[in-house]
Design a protein around this motif. Sequence first.
Motif, short mmCIF file in Angstrom:
data_model
loop_
_atom_site.label_atom_id
_atom_site.label_comp_id
_atom_site.label_asym_id
_atom_site.label_seq_id
_atom_site.Cartn_x
_atom_site.Cartn_y
_atom_site.Cartn_z
N THR A 2 83.00 57.20 32.22
CA THR A 2 82.48 56.08 31.44
C THR A 2 83.62 55.36 30.74
O THR A 2 84.78 55.81 30.74
N VAL A 3 83.30 54.25 30.11
CA VAL A 3 84.28 53.53 29.29
C VAL A 3 84.87 54.46 28.24
O VAL A 3 86.08 54.50 28.02
N SER A 4 84.00 55.21 27.59
CA SER A 4 84.44 56.14 26.55
C SER A 4 85.38 57.20 27.12
O SER A 4 86.38 57.56 26.48
N ASP A 5 85.07 57.70 28.31
CA ASP A 5 85.93 58.70 28.96
C ASP A 5 87.32 58.14 29.21
O ASP A 5 88.34 58.78 28.90
N CYS A 6 87.38 56.94 29.78
CA CYS A 6 88.67 56.31 30.09
C CYS A 6 89.45 56.05 28.81
O CYS A 6 90.68 56.27 28.76
N PHE A 7 88.76 55.60 27.79
CA PHE A 7 89.41 55.33 26.50
C PHE A 7 89.99 56.62 25.91
O PHE A 7 91.12 56.64 25.41
N ASP A 8 89.23 57.71 26.00
CA ASP A 8 89.70 58.99 25.45
C ASP A 8 90.93 59.51 26.19
O ASP A 8 91.83 60.10 25.58
N ILE A 9 90.96 59.32 27.51
CA ILE A 9 92.15 59.73 28.27
C ILE A 9 93.35 58.91 27.83
O ILE A 9 94.46 59.43 27.65
N GLY A 10 93.12 57.61 27.63
CA GLY A 10 94.19 56.75 27.13
C GLY A 10 94.66 57.17 25.75
O GLY A 10 95.86 57.10 25.44
N VAL A 32 82.89 52.60 21.89
CA VAL A 32 84.11 51.85 22.18
C VAL A 32 83.75 50.39 22.48
O VAL A 32 82.82 50.12 23.22
N ASP A 33 84.51 49.46 21.90
CA ASP A 33 84.30 48.05 22.19
C ASP A 33 85.60 47.43 22.69
O ASP A 33 86.67 48.04 22.65
N ALA A 34 85.50 46.20 23.17
CA ALA A 34 86.65 45.51 23.77
C ALA A 34 87.76 45.30 22.75
O ALA A 34 88.95 45.36 23.10
N ILE A 35 87.40 45.06 21.51
CA ILE A 35 88.42 44.82 20.47
C ILE A 35 89.31 46.04 20.30
O ILE A 35 90.54 45.93 20.24
N THR A 36 88.69 47.23 20.24
CA THR A 36 89.46 48.46 20.07
C THR A 36 90.36 48.71 21.27
O THR A 36 91.53 49.08 21.13
N LEU A 77 84.31 47.54 30.79
CA LEU A 77 83.60 46.74 29.79
C LEU A 77 83.37 45.32 30.32
O LEU A 77 82.27 44.76 30.14
N ASP A 78 84.38 44.74 30.96
CA ASP A 78 84.24 43.39 31.51
C ASP A 78 83.21 43.33 32.63
O ASP A 78 82.61 42.28 32.87
N GLN A 79 83.00 44.47 33.30
CA GLN A 79 82.01 44.53 34.38
C GLN A 79 80.59 44.73 33.86
O GLN A 79 79.65 44.83 34.65
N GLY A 80 80.45 44.82 32.56
CA GLY A 80 79.13 44.91 31.97
C GLY A 80 78.72 46.27 31.46
O GLY A 80 77.61 46.43 30.90
N GLU A 81 79.57 47.28 31.62
CA GLU A 81 79.23 48.60 31.09
C GLU A 81 79.27 48.57 29.57
O GLU A 81 80.16 47.95 28.97
N THR A 82 78.31 49.20 28.95
CA THR A 82 78.26 49.23 27.49
C THR A 82 78.60 50.61 26.96
O THR A 82 78.47 51.61 27.67
N MET A 99 93.65 52.35 29.47
CA MET A 99 93.05 51.31 28.63
C MET A 99 92.66 50.11 29.49
O MET A 99 91.63 49.46 29.25
N ILE A 100 93.46 49.81 30.51
CA ILE A 100 93.10 48.74 31.44
C ILE A 100 91.80 49.08 32.16
O ILE A 100 90.92 48.23 32.35
N GLN A 101 91.65 50.35 32.56
CA GLN A 101 90.43 50.77 33.24
C GLN A 101 89.23 50.66 32.31
O GLN A 101 88.15 50.21 32.72
N ALA A 102 89.39 51.07 31.05
CA ALA A 102 88.30 50.96 30.08
C ALA A 102 87.90 49.51 29.89
O ALA A 102 86.70 49.17 29.86
N LEU A 103 88.89 48.63 29.77
CA LEU A 103 88.62 47.20 29.60
C LEU A 103 87.93 46.62 30.83
O LEU A 103 87.00 45.82 30.72
#
Length: 467
Positions: A167-175, A207-211, A198-203, A191-195
């Motif tokens: 998930t986005v959260s998983d990718c962010f945590d690895i980063g 974690v949000d795009a700003i962070t 998010l850009d593809q619509g995953e919520t 972080m690029i993967q997390a972003l």
Amino acid sequence: MASWCWSSLVLCLLLTSSSAHDDFFTSISKMTDLLFTEKDLLTSLKNYIQAEEKKLEQIKTWADKLEVLSAAATQDPEGFLGHPVNAFKLIKRLNTEWAEQESLVLSDMSDVFVSNLTVHRQNFPDSDDETGAAKALMRLQDTYQLDTDAIATGHLPGSSSNRGSLTVSDCFDIGRVAYSEDDYYHMQLWMIQALKQLDQGETSSSVDAITVLDYLSYSLYQQGELERALQLTKRLLELDPTDERATKNQKYYEHQLSNQKGAEEGAESARRPKVATHNVPDDFLPVMWSYEELCRGEGVSMLQRAGVHEAKSVDYRISKNAWLREHEHPVVDKINQRIEDITGLDMSTAEHLQVANYGVGGQYEPHYDFGPEDKSEEFGRRIATWLLYMSDVQAGGATVFTDVRVAVKPIKGTAVFWYNLYASGEGDDRTRHAACPVLVGSKWVSNKWIHERGQEFRRRCGLRKTD
């Protein structure tokens, strides 16, 4: 039957030899316990949910009946209460039934679940396990040159089933793990993967795009990519114009770009990924590069094995192991005898049979088995190594010899044998070998280290250093 006994013995020894917490991520067998623990907790949680649903249904039924009664009563309060039965029931409800509902609402249906969770929690993985597992993913990413998106979507070589995704959260945590290690290269990738997700619509609720943009722009800055860091900071400010730190960063990046020449050369150098070398000498780096190339199957000679072949031509180790002593089980005795019969070497001074299970990204970096001469054991140095593969591995996990560029794929029931020493007793540097990270699957191996003592008439000494 013997195969079943062997597997059962190994599993029992591995499970009982570990402490309450002992790096879960380093062994697939250890993590297997966690699956059944989680299954038990899930059963307990579902029982709690059912109990809560039953409680809520009781409350709802009572509330629905009261709602109908209250609607009728409030249309003509005096007329309603003029009936003594209604008056009695109102007093009874307020004095008794509401108290019963209060008790029902406040009743704790989670006692069993909480108790079960408390018991198991002491054996849960901790932050070190999570960090270790994240590092393992990054190690696999480097060794096998995997695309970040391929890992995130679970499309790995050999993973035709049981495919998981991040998930986005998983990718962010690895980063974040990479960030904590000052590893800005991997921090940028994840972080690029997390972003991207998010850009593809995953919520994500956490974690949000700003962070993500905040971390990503910082990783790019640390690698000298000021222009990209500035672009992402501007995007962050479009989402939140009030972000004071981003505003300061924008001004700083603009100032740096206006005064800095040759930034692209510096950024190009910074973008190159660094191999994690665990503070090893610089002359070991070519060995690491060769190791990773061989793991990927680049420029490698694959051994065509029947059952046995002789190859004579830390964070270092990520696995769990156990030692099987002679006479502890008939299968162990049979294995030792078979090794002696095949190699012609005496097993009486050999080390106990070692069994290892490699976990997430499990590996053993390049090393020699013979050890330093001045620290040889009672029975001399390790003259030879026997390595038995006890399981197939879907992807990765090969044994590679970095100097002679040979790779051996793990196939259940096969083995590889080599001499660590020349006949003269000198260490053979060509035997430097490593276990490649396990990409998909669980790798079980056993090895026997055979010592010099007792081999005097079985492998006679040579007169020259390289005999």
